[in-house]
Design a protein around this motif. Structure first.
Motif: not given
Ligand code: AMP
Length: 168
Positions: A87-102
């Motif tokens: 989950l930590a990996e997936l959350t970080r991947k999604v974060h770096s892919a789309f750079e959402p506010d949160g």
């Protein structure tokens, strides 16, 4: 309503719930077996991540254990640990892919919590300002802080209770 009729309806309902939770007919077990399509992000021996078919926002995806567990109330602890790391990996991947506010991680445990698919899944949902998604809070939420003795007492009750798998 007669007792017989009530029992018939009850057991039909119970049967349908069992069927839904059964590996054979479970939607996410079918995805794991490759029987229905999914946009898979990654998978390993124990977990799989794929896109939610009704995304709340761009990047909304789900992480599941490959083995069938209904939710956090019955999941094996070792699998829960593996899910946590993924989950930590997936959350970080999604974060770096789309750079959402949160990003919000959500698990609904049980129908009463809004769980629709009875196979444990963690939502990974990118959030952006003004996206109209969020938790609903009662009007009087945060009007008063809970008294410390009440919080301590509730914490004691939880600390003293066994988890559903039998450990303290
Ligand atoms: P929940 O309400 O927490 O049980 O969420 C179930 C989620 O599964 C919802 O967000 C659905 O959009 C999603 N979902 C249902 N069917 C599929 C599917 N075939 N592939 C991907 N996501 C799905």
């Amino acid at each position: 309503m007669s007792l017989h009729k009530f029992r018939t309806i009850y057991f039909k309902l119970a049967q349908s719930v069992t069927d839904m939770s059964d590996n054979e007919s479970c939607l996410f077990c079918k995805i794991v077996r490759g029987e229905i399509p999914a946009s898979i992000i990654f998978e390993d021996e124990f977990t799989m991540a794929f896109m939610d078919i009704f995304p709340i926002s761009k990047g909304h995806c789900l992480l599941i254990p490959k083995q069938h567990y209904v939710n956090m109330l019955d999941v094996d602890t070792k699998i829960a640990k593996r899910l946590g790391v993924r989950l930590a990996e997936l959350t970080r991947k999604v974060h770096s892919a789309f750079e959402p506010d949160g990003i919000i991680n959500v698990i609904a445990n049980g129908v009463g919590a809004g769980q629709e698919v009875p196979h444990l899944h963690v939502h990974v949902i990118p959030r952006n300002e003004g996206d109209r998604f969020g938790f609903m809070f009662p009007d009087d939420y945060r009007e008063e802080m809970a008294p410390r003795d009440e919080l301590d007492s509730v914490a004691n009750i939880i600390r003293a209770s066994t988890d559903l798998l039998g450990s303290k």
